[in-house]
Design a protein around this motif. Structure first.
Motif, PDB file in Angstrom:
ATOM      1  N   MET A  10       0.852  -1.214   0.000  1.00  0.00           N
ATOM      2  CA  MET A  10       0.000   0.000   0.000  1.00  0.00           C
ATOM      3  C   MET A  10       0.880   1.254   0.000  1.00  0.00           C
ATOM      4  N   ILE A  11       0.593   2.153  -0.940  1.00  0.00           N
ATOM      5  CA  ILE A  11       1.341   3.417  -0.998  1.00  0.00           C
ATOM      6  C   ILE A  11       0.814   4.331   0.113  1.00  0.00           C
ATOM      7  N   THR A  12       1.680   4.805   0.969  1.00  0.00           N
ATOM      8  CA  THR A  12       1.209   5.623   2.093  1.00  0.00           C
ATOM      9  C   THR A  12       1.496   7.117   1.927  1.00  0.00           C
ATOM     10  N   HIS A  13       2.498   7.457   1.105  1.00  0.00           N
ATOM     11  CA  HIS A  13       2.829   8.876   0.943  1.00  0.00           C
ATOM     12  C   HIS A  13       3.159   9.195  -0.509  1.00  0.00           C
ATOM     13  N   VAL A  14       2.286  10.015  -1.135  1.00  0.00           N
ATOM     14  CA  VAL A  14       2.580  10.513  -2.484  1.00  0.00           C
ATOM     15  C   VAL A  14       2.883  12.006  -2.366  1.00  0.00           C
ATOM     16  N   LEU A  15       3.974  12.426  -3.006  1.00  0.00           N
ATOM     17  CA  LEU A  15       4.274  13.859  -3.078  1.00  0.00           C
ATOM     18  C   LEU A  15       3.601  14.382  -4.342  1.00  0.00           C
ATOM     19  N   ALA A  16       2.802  15.450  -4.206  1.00  0.00           N
ATOM     20  CA  ALA A  16       2.063  15.962  -5.367  1.00  0.00           C
ATOM     21  C   ALA A  16       2.434  17.412  -5.657  1.00  0.00           C
ATOM     22  N   ILE A  17       2.519  17.718  -6.945  1.00  0.00           N
ATOM     23  CA  ILE A  17       2.915  19.061  -7.385  1.00  0.00           C
ATOM     24  C   ILE A  17       1.887  19.582  -8.391  1.00  0.00           C
ATOM     25  N   GLU A  18       1.429  20.813  -8.160  1.00  0.00           N
ATOM     26  CA  GLU A  18       0.468  21.457  -9.069  1.00  0.00           C
ATOM     27  C   GLU A  18       1.034  22.831  -9.466  1.00  0.00           C
ATOM     28  N   THR A  19       1.309  22.994 -10.773  1.00  0.00           N
ATOM     29  CA  THR A  19       1.774  24.301 -11.278  1.00  0.00           C
ATOM     30  C   THR A  19       1.148  24.567 -12.652  1.00  0.00           C
ATOM     31  N   SER A  20      -0.138  24.204 -12.822  1.00  0.00           N
ATOM     32  CA  SER A  20      -0.686  24.298 -14.182  1.00  0.00           C
ATOM     33  C   SER A  20      -1.052  25.712 -14.594  1.00  0.00           C
ATOM     34  N   CYS A  21      -1.273  26.575 -13.609  1.00  0.00           N
ATOM     35  CA  CYS A  21      -1.711  27.927 -13.968  1.00  0.00           C
ATOM     36  C   CYS A  21      -0.900  28.935 -13.160  1.00  0.00           C
ATOM     37  N   ASP A  22      -1.523  29.623 -12.211  1.00  0.00           N
ATOM     38  CA  ASP A  22      -0.773  30.636 -11.465  1.00  0.00           C
ATOM     39  C   ASP A  22      -0.661  30.324  -9.973  1.00  0.00           C
TER      40      ASP A  22
END
Ligand code: KG4
Ligand code: ZN
Length: 349
Positions: free
Chosen positions: A1-13
């Protein structure tokens, strides 16, 4: 089971980083807003957005790890928005995500920004959880500065487009209207605020296509009508009636959005609905949406404000689901200004 995902959002501003675990549990989400940098130009300047993402992103990643109290060894995958969006903005997040994946020898997954918005109602954290019986299938209205689309979501990964705006997105209409009455940019939230003291019946603005038997929307007629009204007023009249103008304009948009959501729900006979995206922060849309849902016997989930506007937590949950299902992208994953044709079923993506 994956317990920690690092997520990045830079699609706009907005630059945003999150650490998300199973069931959409948000261990940390930290964001930087760029409104001040773009406001003097009256809209988003793509080159400034990309430059700011470059400055903000790595410090935000450090902060997210600290807030979640995890180390790099705990991160088992990276989720990043790679479509749709401003390419110069997407590149900053994407190159960073792929570099982390390569350095840490963990998988990377590219996420469609709209899938993020549509899965935001599942996000939970230490102080918020969605209703326990909330689940698929549902009718989803994603309404933001760039999109206004109705979806049927039978399960995660399948998004059927039912209808969309034929011209301006609702958020774009709010922003243009706000600018025309001197509220600056972005003005959606200011219109919402001023409308609270205004009379929504003072001006009769059009509700395009509201009685038509389909699920498309249009806001350009409303925009022109408001423009004509404002051009015929003196600055003193505008200042005196600003809250009435805001309330009347907002009411027209909200009427159209709730009408379409209600039509879609009736058509599909679903008992669950979602409103998501930046405009779902609008207090009148929340109020009218919830009133409709109660009358129609529908469970309507509108995520808390922090998960309505652009954020990396929603990207983290979409990425977690995909990584957990064994999906991963190659290190040659690229950015795309538009969605892939395989992302959605139906027209008007
Ligand atoms: O989802 P989002 O943060 O970014 C996009 O993907 O576009 O949505 C931003 C949009 C802007 O047009 C902004 O004016 C609008 O959401 N917005 C609002 C409110 N808060 C944000 N519109 C109306 N009422 C609000 N309270
Ligand atoms: Zn968005």
């Amino acid at each position: 089971m994956i317990t920690h995902v690092l997520a990045i959002e830079t699609s706009c501003d907005d630059t945003s980083v999150a650490i998300v675990g199973p069931q959409g549990f948000v261990r940390a989400v930290v964001s930087m807003n760029q409104d001040k940098a773009h406001a003097p130009f009256g809209g988003i300047v793509p080159e400034i957005a990309g430059r700011n993402h470059t400055e903000f992103l790595l410090p935000l990643i450090d902060r997210a790890l600290q807030e979640a109290q995890v180390s790099w060894d705990d991160i088992q995958g990276v989720a990043v928005t790679n479509r749709p969006g401003l390419v110069g903005s997407l590149i900053v997040g994407l190159v960073t995500a792929k570099s982390i994946a390569q350095a840490r020898q963990i998988p990377v997954i590219g996420v469609n920004h709209l899938e993020g918005h549509l899965l935001a109602p599942f996000l939970r954290d230490a102080s918020y959880a969605p209703p326990e019986d909330f689940d698929f299938p549902y009718v989803g209205l994603a309404v933001s500065g760039g999109h206004t689309t109705l979806y049927h979501v039978p399960r995660w990964g399948r998004y059927e487009v039912l209808g969309a705006t034929l011209d301006d997105a609702a958020g774009e209409a709010f922003d243009k209207f706000a600018k025309s009455i001197g509220l600056g940019w972005p003005g959606g939230a200011k219109v919402d605020q001023l409308a609270k003291a205004g009379d929504p019946k003072k001006y009769d603005f059009p509700r395009s296509m509201i009685h038509e038997d389909h699920l498309q929307m249009s806001f350009s007629g409303l925009k022109s009508s408001a423009q004509r009204k404002i051009e015929g007023m003196t600055s003193a009249e505008i200042a005196e009636n600003r809250s009435h103008l805001c309330a009347s304009f907002q009411e027209a948009i909200v009427d159209v959005l709730v009408d379409r959501l209600s039509k879609a729900q009736k058509l599909l006979k679903l008992k669950k609905a979602v409103i998501t995206g930046g405009v779902s922060a609008n207090s009148r849309l929340r109020e009218c949406g919830l009133q409709w849902a109660q009358k129609a016997g529908v469970q309507l989930v509108i995520p808390p404000l922090r998960y309505c506007t652009d954020n990396a937590a929603m990207i983290g949950y979409a990425g977690w689901l995909r990584l957990q299902a064994g999906e991963k992208d190659s290190l040659s994953l690229g950015p795309s200004p538009s969605s892939y044709s395989s992302d959605f079923i139906g027209e008007n993506r």
